[in-house]
Design a protein around this motif. Structure first.
Motif, PDB file in Angstrom:
ATOM      1  N   ILE A  71       0.913  -1.019   0.031  1.00 41.02           N
ATOM      2  CA  ILE A  71       0.009  -0.191  -0.186  1.00 41.02           C
ATOM      3  C   ILE A  71       0.802   1.187   0.056  1.00 41.02           C
ATOM      4  N   PHE A  72       1.876   1.158   0.948  1.00 42.55           N
ATOM      5  CA  PHE A  72       3.026   2.438   1.159  1.00 42.55           C
ATOM      6  C   PHE A  72       3.559   2.732  -0.516  1.00 42.55           C
ATOM      7  N   ASP A  73       4.045   1.834  -1.026  1.00 39.64           N
ATOM      8  CA  ASP A  73       4.714   1.766  -2.087  1.00 39.64           C
ATOM      9  C   ASP A  73       3.954   2.178  -3.263  1.00 39.64           C
ATOM     10  N   LYS A  74       2.667   1.750  -3.293  1.00 40.35           N
ATOM     11  CA  LYS A  74       1.713   1.980  -4.472  1.00 40.35           C
ATOM     12  C   LYS A  74       1.261   3.422  -4.314  1.00 40.35           C
ATOM     13  N   VAL A  75       1.060   3.850  -3.238  1.00 39.87           N
ATOM     14  CA  VAL A  75       0.649   5.509  -2.868  1.00 39.87           C
ATOM     15  C   VAL A  75       1.766   6.352  -3.366  1.00 39.87           C
ATOM     16  N   VAL A  76       2.793   5.968  -2.920  1.00 36.92           N
ATOM     17  CA  VAL A  76       4.127   6.799  -3.396  1.00 36.92           C
ATOM     18  C   VAL A  76       4.319   6.794  -5.083  1.00 36.92           C
ATOM     19  N   VAL A  77       4.278   5.663  -5.698  1.00 38.68           N
ATOM     20  CA  VAL A  77       4.315   5.449  -7.106  1.00 38.68           C
ATOM     21  C   VAL A  77       3.244   6.196  -7.727  1.00 38.68           C
ATOM     22  N   LEU A  78       2.108   6.125  -7.237  1.00 34.44           N
ATOM     23  CA  LEU A  78       1.176   6.944  -8.070  1.00 34.44           C
ATOM     24  C   LEU A  78       1.139   8.274  -8.013  1.00 34.44           C
ATOM     25  N   ARG A  79       1.542   8.770  -6.799  1.00 36.65           N
ATOM     26  CA  ARG A  79       1.695  10.262  -6.601  1.00 36.65           C
ATOM     27  C   ARG A  79       2.788  10.667  -7.437  1.00 36.65           C
ATOM     28  N   ARG A  80       3.930   9.956  -7.679  1.00 42.53           N
ATOM     29  CA  ARG A  80       4.874  10.392  -8.339  1.00 42.53           C
ATOM     30  C   ARG A  80       4.539  10.303 -10.324  1.00 42.53           C
ATOM     31  N   VAL A  81       3.886   9.245 -10.367  1.00 43.58           N
ATOM     32  CA  VAL A  81       3.547   9.171 -11.693  1.00 43.58           C
ATOM     33  C   VAL A  81       2.742  10.168 -12.241  1.00 43.58           C
ATOM     34  N   ASN A  82       1.778  10.443 -11.337  1.00 42.23           N
ATOM     35  CA  ASN A  82       0.564  11.590 -11.473  1.00 42.23           C
ATOM     36  C   ASN A  82       1.337  12.896 -11.863  1.00 42.23           C
ATOM     37  N   ALA A  83       2.432  13.214 -10.876  1.00 43.78           N
ATOM     38  CA  ALA A  83       3.103  14.532 -10.794  1.00 43.78           C
ATOM     39  C   ALA A  83       3.782  14.542 -12.219  1.00 43.78           C
ATOM     40  N   ARG A  84       4.571  13.351 -12.580  1.00 43.40           N
ATOM     41  CA  ARG A  84       5.368  13.422 -13.724  1.00 43.40           C
ATOM     42  C   ARG A  84       4.510  13.647 -14.901  1.00 43.40           C
ATOM     43  N   ALA A  85       3.323  13.072 -15.029  1.00 46.39           N
ATOM     44  CA  ALA A  85       2.369  13.077 -15.891  1.00 46.39           C
ATOM     45  C   ALA A  85       1.832  14.437 -16.032  1.00 46.39           C
ATOM     46  N   THR A  86       1.646  15.266 -15.134  1.00 44.83           N
ATOM     47  CA  THR A  86       1.072  16.508 -15.160  1.00 44.83           C
ATOM     48  C   THR A  86       2.315  17.455 -15.839  1.00 44.83           C
ATOM     49  N   ALA A  87       3.462  17.351 -15.221  1.00 43.61           N
ATOM     50  CA  ALA A  87       4.622  18.170 -15.926  1.00 43.61           C
ATOM     51  C   ALA A  87       4.863  17.583 -17.233  1.00 43.61           C
ATOM     52  N   PHE A  88       4.870  16.589 -17.820  1.00 45.23           N
ATOM     53  CA  PHE A  88       4.865  16.106 -19.071  1.00 45.23           C
ATOM     54  C   PHE A  88       3.659  16.755 -19.978  1.00 45.23           C
ATOM     55  N   GLU A  89       2.474  16.704 -19.451  1.00 40.46           N
ATOM     56  CA  GLU A  89       1.325  17.222 -20.174  1.00 40.46           C
ATOM     57  C   GLU A  89       1.801  18.801 -20.481  1.00 40.46           C
ATOM     58  N   ASP A  90       2.133  19.596 -19.402  1.00 44.66           N
ATOM     59  CA  ASP A  90       2.333  20.935 -19.557  1.00 44.66           C
ATOM     60  C   ASP A  90       3.342  21.143 -20.667  1.00 44.66           C
ATOM     61  N   ARG A  91       4.101  20.367 -20.678  1.00 40.12           N
ATOM     62  CA  ARG A  91       5.424  20.589 -21.531  1.00 40.12           C
ATOM     63  C   ARG A  91       4.624  20.049 -22.956  1.00 40.12           C
ATOM     64  N   PHE A  92       4.032  19.146 -23.135  1.00 37.34           N
ATOM     65  CA  PHE A  92       3.404  18.703 -24.442  1.00 37.34           C
ATOM     66  C   PHE A  92       2.596  19.863 -24.966  1.00 37.34           C
ATOM     67  N   TRP A  93       1.777  20.283 -24.096  1.00 36.63           N
ATOM     68  CA  TRP A  93       0.523  21.341 -24.854  1.00 36.63           C
ATOM     69  C   TRP A  93       1.240  22.899 -24.536  1.00 36.63           C
ATOM     70  N   SER A  94       2.513  22.845 -24.430  1.00 34.93           N
ATOM     71  CA  SER A  94       3.197  24.249 -24.323  1.00 34.93           C
ATOM     72  C   SER A  94       3.343  24.753 -25.651  1.00 34.93           C
ATOM     73  N   GLY A  95       3.491  23.971 -26.763  1.00 31.61           N
ATOM     74  CA  GLY A  95       3.805  24.077 -28.106  1.00 31.61           C
ATOM     75  C   GLY A  95       4.890  23.793 -28.570  1.00 31.61           C
ATOM     76  N   VAL A  96       5.615  22.944 -27.888  1.00 33.70           N
ATOM     77  CA  VAL A  96       6.955  22.376 -28.185  1.00 33.70           C
ATOM     78  C   VAL A  96       6.818  21.641 -29.313  1.00 33.70           C
ATOM     79  N   ASN A  97       7.860  21.735 -30.266  1.00 34.53           N
ATOM     80  CA  ASN A  97       8.128  20.704 -31.470  1.00 34.53           C
ATOM     81  C   ASN A  97       7.872  19.278 -30.941  1.00 34.53           C
ATOM     82  N   LEU A  98       7.020  18.340 -31.617  1.00 32.34           N
ATOM     83  CA  LEU A  98       6.993  16.865 -31.190  1.00 32.34           C
ATOM     84  C   LEU A  98       8.486  16.448 -31.364  1.00 32.34           C
ATOM     85  N   GLU A  99       9.137  16.427 -32.437  1.00 29.61           N
ATOM     86  CA  GLU A  99      10.468  15.801 -32.542  1.00 29.61           C
ATOM     87  C   GLU A  99      11.502  16.039 -31.606  1.00 29.61           C
ATOM     88  N   ASP A 100      11.328  17.646 -31.376  1.00 27.96           N
ATOM     89  CA  ASP A 100      12.217  17.967 -30.142  1.00 27.96           C
ATOM     90  C   ASP A 100      11.767  17.373 -28.983  1.00 27.96           C
TER      91      ASP A 100
END
Length: 241
Positions: free
Chosen positions: A49-78
């Motif tokens: 339970i502890f491991d899953k809670v930590v992992v899910l928080r981490r992947v959600n935070a990283r996914a949010t950061a990636f989506e912000d980068r993705f939708w910022s208008g950056v070139n897809l190839e870059d």
């Protein structure tokens, strides 16, 4: 003679250790094995339970950061070059798989004239779907253990209780004494096994339900990103054809 037996039994009951540790030490070997197994299962349940809670928080935070980068208008190839062949989280892995398949398919379409826009879109979507499935399987590892403990632990504890009560009644019959002070320690030892079973099962059930809900939401988030990215790549494919 009966008074002597009663006095002896009463004296034994008075010195009986009714603490949790004492109940464990006085229990039958089978009951002890059940208790130890359930205690190990309980510790492992909390670790999962502890491991899953930590992992899910981490992947959600990283996914949010990636989506912000993705939708910022950056070139897809870059962005793909930044991602490389070693994505750091599931959403990045989905993006990398789609870009890798799209580049291969688009190159074949332009250079050799093979395939169609629908075929390219289908291959890209299949690559993303397989990646989502693989990443979710990795995140869902050990969830079946939580479900198994949640459903089986009470019955395993009950088995220890039944076994302990059988031994207690056998001892009572041998002593020919049903005084509560004689019966109580053996019954308490037996019920202790059921208590440990519930200690293992309750957090396992609650943890499984909560984590399953969180994993389902994250899977839907990945699938939503995959659908949006598929539409973007489809437009790029039409522009290149």
């Amino acid at each position: 003679m009966d008074r002597a037996v009663d006095a002896t039994a009463l004296g034994g009951a008075q010195v009986a250790d009714l603490s949790l540790w004492g109940l464990f030490l006085q229990a039958d070997i089978v009951v002890k094995a059940v208790m130890i197994g359930l205690l190990f299962a309980s510790v492992w349940v909390w670790a999962i339970i502890f491991d899953k809670v930590v992992v899910l928080r981490r992947v959600n935070a990283r996914a949010t950061a990636f989506e912000d980068r993705f939708w910022s208008g950056v070139n897809l190839e870059d962005l793909y070059r930044e991602t490389g062949d070693n994505p750091r989280h599931p959403m990045e892995a989905v993006f990398a798989a789609a870009m890798r398949e799209w580049n291969r398919s688009a190159a074949r379409l332009v250079n050799a004239g093979e395939g169609t826009r629908a075929a390219i879109r289908e291959r890209v979507e299949r690559a993303m779907a397989l990646t989502v499935q693989r990443e979710m399987e990795r995140l869902e590892k050990w969830m079946i253990f939580l479900a198994s403990v949640g459903s089986a632990a009470p019955f395993i504890g009950l088995f220890g209780t039944v076994w302990g009560i059988m031994n207690s009644f056998t001892a009572i019959a041998a002593m020919k004494n049903t005084n509560l002070t004689v019966v109580a320690p053996g019954i308490a030892e037996a019920l202790f096994a059921t208590a440990i079973g519930l200690v293992a099962a309750i957090p396992a059930v609650l943890g499984y339900n909560k984590l399953s809900s969180d994993l389902a939401r994250f899977a839907a988030r990945l699938e939503g990103f995959a659908g949006e990215f598929s539409a973007i790549l489809s437009r790029h494919t039409e522009e290149r054809v």
